[in-house]
Write a protein that holds these residues in place. Sequence first.
Motif, mmCIF file in Angstrom:
data_model
loop_
_atom_site.group_PDB
_atom_site.id
_atom_site.type_symbol
_atom_site.label_atom_id
_atom_site.label_comp_id
_atom_site.label_asym_id
_atom_site.label_seq_id
_atom_site.Cartn_x
_atom_site.Cartn_y
_atom_site.Cartn_z
ATOM 1 N N TYR A 1 0.850 -1.193 0.000
ATOM 2 C CA TYR A 1 0.000 0.000 0.000
ATOM 3 C C TYR A 1 0.877 1.232 0.000
ATOM 4 O O TYR A 1 1.701 1.425 0.890
ATOM 5 C CB TYR A 1 -0.917 0.011 1.222
ATOM 6 C CG TYR A 1 -1.662 1.313 1.430
ATOM 7 C CD1 TYR A 1 -2.549 1.809 0.474
ATOM 8 C CD2 TYR A 1 -1.484 2.058 2.607
ATOM 9 C CE1 TYR A 1 -3.231 3.003 0.668
ATOM 10 C CE2 TYR A 1 -2.174 3.245 2.807
ATOM 11 C CZ TYR A 1 -3.032 3.711 1.845
ATOM 12 O OH TYR A 1 -3.707 4.902 2.041
ATOM 13 N N CYS B 1 -1.971 -6.147 3.854
ATOM 14 C CA CYS B 1 -0.762 -5.624 3.218
ATOM 15 C C CYS B 1 0.510 -6.216 3.830
ATOM 16 O O CYS B 1 0.669 -6.226 5.051
ATOM 17 C CB CYS B 1 -0.718 -4.106 3.346
ATOM 18 S SG CYS B 1 -2.103 -3.267 2.543
ATOM 19 N N MET C 1 3.402 -1.422 3.997
ATOM 20 C CA MET C 1 2.759 -0.122 3.866
ATOM 21 C C MET C 1 3.830 0.956 3.787
ATOM 22 O O MET C 1 4.796 0.936 4.562
ATOM 23 C CB MET C 1 1.837 0.168 5.060
ATOM 24 C CG MET C 1 0.516 -0.561 5.034
ATOM 25 S SD MET C 1 -0.548 0.000 6.394
ATOM 26 C CE MET C 1 -2.108 -0.736 5.900
ATOM 27 N N ALA D 1 -0.873 1.373 10.463
ATOM 28 C CA ALA D 1 -0.294 0.083 10.087
ATOM 29 C C ALA D 1 -0.737 -1.015 11.049
ATOM 30 O O ALA D 1 -1.103 -2.124 10.631
ATOM 31 C CB ALA D 1 1.228 0.185 10.058
ATOM 32 N N ALA E 1 -0.631 -4.647 9.101
ATOM 33 C CA ALA E 1 0.425 -4.619 8.091
ATOM 34 C C ALA E 1 1.592 -5.500 8.519
ATOM 35 O O ALA E 1 1.997 -5.501 9.681
ATOM 36 C CB ALA E 1 0.908 -3.190 7.875
ATOM 37 N N VAL F 1 5.855 -1.718 8.007
ATOM 38 C CA VAL F 1 5.565 -0.345 7.588
ATOM 39 C C VAL F 1 6.871 0.421 7.428
ATOM 40 O O VAL F 1 7.798 0.292 8.234
ATOM 41 C CB VAL F 1 4.613 0.367 8.578
ATOM 42 C CG1 VAL F 1 5.190 0.424 9.988
ATOM 43 C CG2 VAL F 1 4.255 1.758 8.086
#
Length: 282
Positions: A182, A202, A205, A231, A236, A239
């Motif tokens: 992302y 994800c 990120m 995040a 996530a 990140v």
Amino acid sequence: MLIKPVLQNGALLADIHNASNGGDRLHLWWLGQSGFLLKCAGEFLLLDPYLSDSLTKKYAKSDKPHVRMTDLCISPEKLDMVGVVTSSHQHTDHFDEETLRPLAKASGGIKLVLPEANLPQARKRLPDSGIEYLAINDGQSLTVNGWEFTGVAAAHNLVDRDSQGRCQYLGFIIRRNGITIYHSGDTKWHDGLIEPLRHARCDLMLLPINGDKPERRVAGNLNGTEAAALAKACDAGLVVPCHYEMFKFNTDTTDEFVAACTRLGQAHHLMRCGSRLTVGGR
């Protein structure tokens, strides 16, 4: 003194070309500001590149000088292997004529993924430039050269829509070979972020951390705490912060981001301009 990229010019280009072409891994280079180069299975994607001094020149004699902090890591014409590029919105550090024009010329033409609401302005700013514009709205998906994009509404500072209801600022969920990234573009926290990002799961990120300070007189972004919390809220895998160490008037340190990630137990990684990160799917 300018911050020196980890790798620059020929050394950076060699690292890009020497990175393995295996499809189970994705290589990522931070090129400064919100610009990233992705490589997966031998294919390249360039996210929101700003590889010029156009803003420094534009605002040199104004009351808001854009004094560069980090040296340019590579000239756009050297990235002639890139065929697909994104522009999350029309601010020049995300849609830079002095980056996109030489990039398109060197590549023999590029495909530019951008918000549909931005199409008229993009064509006006870069006519006859060898760019094929591929438009997307929030909630829509398209696949370009094997890269799958899904648009996510961004708030910079608000979720601004045109008269047809189309978002003027987007982030992109990007998928390739089972790996999901992302790239938020410029955004603050808003209610429409959590659901699509949590659903996307994800692996990586890429989020801004320069924050929102009215005295800067520019639209704001997530700060370090908010980026870490977003995040974590969206589960996530990792990140990476961005949108700092480019312009002296509009930056922040990574201290708040690192502290928040540590407190929340969120996996994170700090990149330096010109450095490489390699990730895989979960």
